[in-house]
Structures are given as C-alpha cells and as structure tokens.
Design a protein around this motif. Structure first.
Motif, PDB file in Angstrom:
ATOM      1  N   ARG A  36       0.836  -1.194   0.000  1.00 48.72           N
ATOM      2  CA  ARG A  36       0.000   0.000   0.000  1.00 48.72           C
ATOM      3  C   ARG A  36       0.877   1.252   0.000  1.00 48.72           C
ATOM      4  O   ARG A  36       2.098   1.177   0.178  1.00 48.72           O
ATOM      5  CB  ARG A  36      -0.932   0.020   1.216  1.00 48.72           C
ATOM      6  N   GLY A  37       0.231   2.393  -0.212  1.00 40.87           N
ATOM      7  CA  GLY A  37       0.939   3.660  -0.188  1.00 40.87           C
ATOM      8  C   GLY A  37       0.119   4.724   0.517  1.00 40.87           C
ATOM      9  O   GLY A  37      -1.111   4.660   0.556  1.00 40.87           O
ATOM     10  N   GLU A  38       0.815   5.702   1.042  1.00 46.98           N
ATOM     11  CA  GLU A  38       0.163   6.828   1.718  1.00 46.98           C
ATOM     12  C   GLU A  38       1.068   8.036   1.582  1.00 46.98           C
ATOM     13  O   GLU A  38       2.196   8.038   2.088  1.00 46.98           O
ATOM     14  CB  GLU A  38      -0.078   6.511   3.190  1.00 46.98           C
ATOM     15  N   GLY A  63       1.580  12.035  -4.673  1.00 47.76           N
ATOM     16  CA  GLY A  63       1.710  11.013  -3.650  1.00 47.76           C
ATOM     17  C   GLY A  63       0.724   9.890  -3.910  1.00 47.76           C
ATOM     18  O   GLY A  63       0.016   9.871  -4.920  1.00 47.76           O
ATOM     19  N   HIS A  64       0.677   8.953  -2.983  1.00 46.30           N
ATOM     20  CA  HIS A  64      -0.153   7.763  -3.140  1.00 46.30           C
ATOM     21  C   HIS A  64      -1.435   7.875  -2.312  1.00 46.30           C
ATOM     22  O   HIS A  64      -1.472   8.546  -1.279  1.00 46.30           O
ATOM     23  CB  HIS A  64       0.636   6.522  -2.707  1.00 46.30           C
ATOM     24  N   ASN A  65      -2.452   7.187  -2.795  1.00 47.94           N
ATOM     25  CA  ASN A  65      -3.717   7.097  -2.063  1.00 47.94           C
ATOM     26  C   ASN A  65      -4.295   8.479  -1.770  1.00 47.94           C
ATOM     27  O   ASN A  65      -4.650   8.816  -0.634  1.00 47.94           O
ATOM     28  CB  ASN A  65      -3.509   6.314  -0.760  1.00 47.94           C
ATOM     29  N   VAL A  66      -4.407   9.279  -2.821  1.00 41.50           N
ATOM     30  CA  VAL A  66      -4.883  10.670  -2.701  1.00 41.50           C
ATOM     31  C   VAL A  66      -6.416  10.672  -2.764  1.00 41.50           C
ATOM     32  O   VAL A  66      -6.990  10.206  -3.763  1.00 41.50           O
ATOM     33  CB  VAL A  66      -4.307  11.536  -3.837  1.00 41.50           C
ATOM     34  N   THR A 286      -1.755  11.264 -15.351  1.00 40.92           N
ATOM     35  CA  THR A 286      -2.839  10.850 -14.453  1.00 40.92           C
ATOM     36  C   THR A 286      -2.432  10.967 -12.988  1.00 40.92           C
ATOM     37  O   THR A 286      -3.068  10.369 -12.114  1.00 40.92           O
ATOM     38  CB  THR A 286      -3.272   9.407 -14.744  1.00 40.92           C
ATOM     39  N   GLY A 287      -1.378  11.724 -12.717  1.00 42.16           N
ATOM     40  CA  GLY A 287      -0.886  11.815 -11.350  1.00 42.16           C
ATOM     41  C   GLY A 287      -0.141  10.562 -10.925  1.00 42.16           C
ATOM     42  O   GLY A 287       0.196  10.402  -9.756  1.00 42.16           O
ATOM     43  N   GLY A 288       0.092   9.651 -11.878  1.00 43.37           N
ATOM     44  CA  GLY A 288       0.754   8.395 -11.567  1.00 43.37           C
ATOM     45  C   GLY A 288      -0.221   7.290 -11.224  1.00 43.37           C
ATOM     46  O   GLY A 288       0.188   6.242 -10.708  1.00 43.37           O
TER      47      GLY A 288
END
Length: 453
Positions: A36-38, A63-66, A286-288
C-alpha cells in the motif's frame, strides 16, 4: 518472515518476469513486495515504510492514495469504466483533450490518446512519417535522434533510441536513424557553450545535407532521462527548434518524463518557449494513477490527414483502451489538484531546497557531477573525480547505493553509476529533508567511507 510474505515471494519467483531485471540475480534475494501507499511513503507486505524517492519510476505527482484522485475514479466507475474512441467519444476524454490543448505549448490543439509513453512515441513517429506522405513529400522518411536517447521499448520507439545496452540486440529489427550528440556539458571539454555548439553544428550539417529525406527530429527537451539525467544547456532547445523550422523538418518533443511540473514549468518546452509540432506526454498525466498517454499535434499536422474518405489519408492507428474514461477522469482530477495547490510554482522553491541540501555532495571525492532541473536530479558517481574516470559497470556502484538507501528507508533506482532522485511533487520540505539525508548517507557509505576508499 510472515507466512503470507513467503507465499507471495514464492509466487513472484515462479510466475513474474520483471522489466529491466536480470531474473537469475533477482531471484537469489528476498523481493520487496509493496502492499500500500500513503502520501510519499510506500509500505511493503511486512509493514516496513519507504520514501518513494523516484516517484514509482518518475510518474507520481501528488503522492499515493490521494482522496481526490481516488474519488474521481470511483465517480467515473459508477458511470462507465471503458468505452472505445473508435468512431465514438466519451465525456472525460473530450474534457481532458480540451484541457490539454489549453495548458500545452501553443499550436498543439489535437489530442490522440494511447496507454504509455512508448506507444505515444510510436504514434508521433507514424504521424510524422504519414504527414509528409499525405502531403506528397514521400522522400521524407528518416528521423533524427540523439545519442543515449530513450523513447520507450516498442520497435519504433527503440528505432529512435540510442542506448546500446538497451537497444543494440534489436538492431536488425529496427529502421536506421540519424544520431547527433545530446549536449552534455559535464563530458564536453568546452563546457555548456561547447556542448551546445557541437550539437547545433551536427544538426545544422545534417539538415543542410539531408533535410529533403528527414521527417522529424525527436528530442527529450531540457532533460535527457535514461541517458543519465543530462541537463541541456540553456538556449540549445530553442536553436534546435529554429533549425527544424528553417529546414522544413518536424520537431517531436518527448515530454513523457519531463511533463507536468517536473522541471519547474508545466512542460520542459515552456522553459525556452518552444512549441513543437508533435508532443508526447504520459507518466504524470494521471498523477501516476493509471496508464494514459497522449500525442498532441498541431492543426497543420492534423489537417494533412483531414480529407475525403476516398483519399485514404486516415491515420490507421489505435489502441483498445485509448481514451479510457477512468484514466481520463483521474487525469482531469490531477490537473485540477495541481492548479488548486499551485504545484508547479512550488516545484521551484522545493528544487532550491534540494539543491542546497545536496550541495555537500560536490565535496565528495567520488561524486563527479550533480545535475538538476526542478525535481529531476541525477548524481554521477566516478572512480576518480579529477579525471572523471567512471566506475566499471560490473562494480554496480549505483545498485549498491540504492540498496543502502532502501535499508535506510527510501526507494530509488540507478541509471548505471548515476543515482536518480525524482521525488513526488507533493513532497513537503520536511520530507525532502529526510530523503536527501538518506541519499547523502547512502552515497557516503558506499563511496566515501574509509573502508570503501
């Protein structure tokens, strides 16, 4: 190790073939498995945290999980996940195309979607080739690229690539391209001015001799990525664009890596007010989040294909997931978030902070060069700073540094002996402070500590 980790590691070893990875060596070690990412942090299945120091291969923006990006996908998912663009349209693809035409360099008004940077380059090459064919100039069939260029891994993209390690084995399959030097001030005795002069002279000589058979020049503007994060000296891109116009050759800008704020402007071409004929974008689009890329063209290029059906000037190219609504929806949300948070403007101040933090590296005896444009940074490690003698590739100095960085809590991936630091644009100053500390410590540990001198 947990039982679940062992199971996943075993399945990974048995079934997954990883890109740009020597699997025999990879399978000797325990794999890193992300769960997972945060924010700017990734977590593996064993709960360990790592800073994402290379934006998950140069593409993460926010960042991740936006939450905002997650919601954009959820909202679109409640409507339709995919609908083809072959003779049809969908709402997010239309709205995103209009937005891209507004924010990209002037004249780029038509958007052709694909699913990766490589396919976007493939499209640009085919468009350039057919553009001249449709205009009746069928002799213009060749392309100019630059040494150490990387434009993707499909056959057309590899044909305009020039990194022997990646491309040479496929040479019998490729069409030949003209190769000119990418201006590398670090490796040129004349510095920035001399590097520019060498590149521009080579381009001018080639165009004077062969413009009638050249369709386009393709270039990574301002920053050459996989070639080692090479920064193009000021003024070179502008002069190259002018030469292309003078000799009636199209200019293709590959902004897959440099686009969407990474260099301190929305696109690298903006740094020199250059408007190419074709521009390829991807990664940060796509923001990654999802694989969406696009090739943008001018009206002039588009109009060469705009004809009666019987003329057979149609651009016969497409992908099953072209203009995917989920991807286009999250791209729109990403661009909106960039505007609301003034992310491009903040890149400049963050880049200044990173430059100050990494200034200490210039005193290290095995750091040959620190190259930076915005939040794209490459740190070249050398055996001898005075002579610029490189480490032998077999010593894997870059791999060693990145392994130490991973042990200290940050992920990145080297380009040979060049350490890449390309953090998410959303990284705070406090996060950049910690990441650069890890970077400096990793380089010192491998190259500068007494047992390694």
């Amino acid at each position: 190790m947990t039982t679940d980790y062992k199971r996943l590691a075993s399945l990974n070893k048995e079934y997954v073939w990883h890109p740009f990875t020597q699997m025999k060596e990879y399978n000797l070690s325990d794999p890193l498995i992300i769960e997972r990412g945060e924010g700017v942090t990734l977590f593996d299945v064993q709960g360990r945290a790592y800073y994402d120091g290379f934006s998950s291969v140069w593409l993460n923006v926010h960042g991740h999980n936006v939450p905002e990006l997650n919601q954009a996908i959820i909202d679109q998912l409640g409507k339709v996940a995919h609908s083809t663009l072959l003779g049809m349209a969908n709402v997010p693809a239309i709205e995103l195309a209009a937005k891209l035409a507004q924010i990209t360099p002037e004249r780029l008004s038509k958007v052709f979607y694909s699913d990766s940077g490589a396919t976007g380059v493939e499209i640009a090459i085919k468009m350039a080739f057919q553009y001249w064919h449709n205009r009746g100039l069928k002799s213009k069939t060749s392309f100019i690229t630059m040494n150490q260029a990387y434009h993707g891994d499909t056959i057309g993209a590899v044909s305009v690539g020039a990194i022997p390690l990646y491309h040479e084995v496929f040479r019998p399959m490729l069409f030949p391209s003209h190769v000119i030097p990418y201006p590398n001030a670090y490796r040129h005795e004349g510095g920035a001015e001399g590097a520019n002069e060498t590149t521009l002279r080579a381009l001018r000589d080639l165009l004077e001799a062969s413009a009638e058979e050249i369709a386009a020049l393709i270039v990574e503007p301002i920053v050459q990525g996989a070639g080692g994060i090479i920064i193009m000296p000021q003024g070179c891109l502008r002069e190259m664009a002018a030469l292309c116009r003078q000799y009636n050759v199209l200019l293709i800008a590959d902004e897959v890596a440099t686009g969407f704020g990474r260099t301190g402007t929305m696109f690298a071409c903006d740094l020199e007010d250059v408007s190419p004929d074709l521009m390829v974008i991807g990664k940060g689009l796509t923001g990654g989040y999802l694989p969406v890329a696009a090739t943008l063209a001018t009206d002039e290029v588009y109009n060469a294909f705009y004809a009666d059906y019987e003329e057979q000037k149609t651009f016969f190219h497409g992908h099953s997931f072209t203009g995917n609504p989920l991807g286009c929806a999250v791209a729109l949300a990403s661009l909106k978030l960039m505007e609301e948070r003034n992310m491009v403007e903040h890149v400049v101040s963050k880049a200044d902070f990173v430059a100050r933090k990494l200034a200490i590296l210039r005193h290290f005896s095995h750091v040959g060069d620190v190259r930076q444009q915005g939040l794209m940074i490459g740190i070249e490690l050398v055996r001898d700073k005075a002579t610029r003698e490189p480490y032998d590739w077999a010593e894997r100095i870059g791999v060693q540094v990145c392994q130490v960085a991973r042990e200290l809590g940050m992920l990145t991936r080297p380009l040979g002996n060049v350490i890449v630091f390309i953090p998410p644009l959303s990284s705070t100053e406090a996060e950049l402070d910690k990441m650069t500390d890890i970077l400096v410590e990793s380089i010192f540990t491998v190259t500068e500590s007494s047992e390694n001198l």
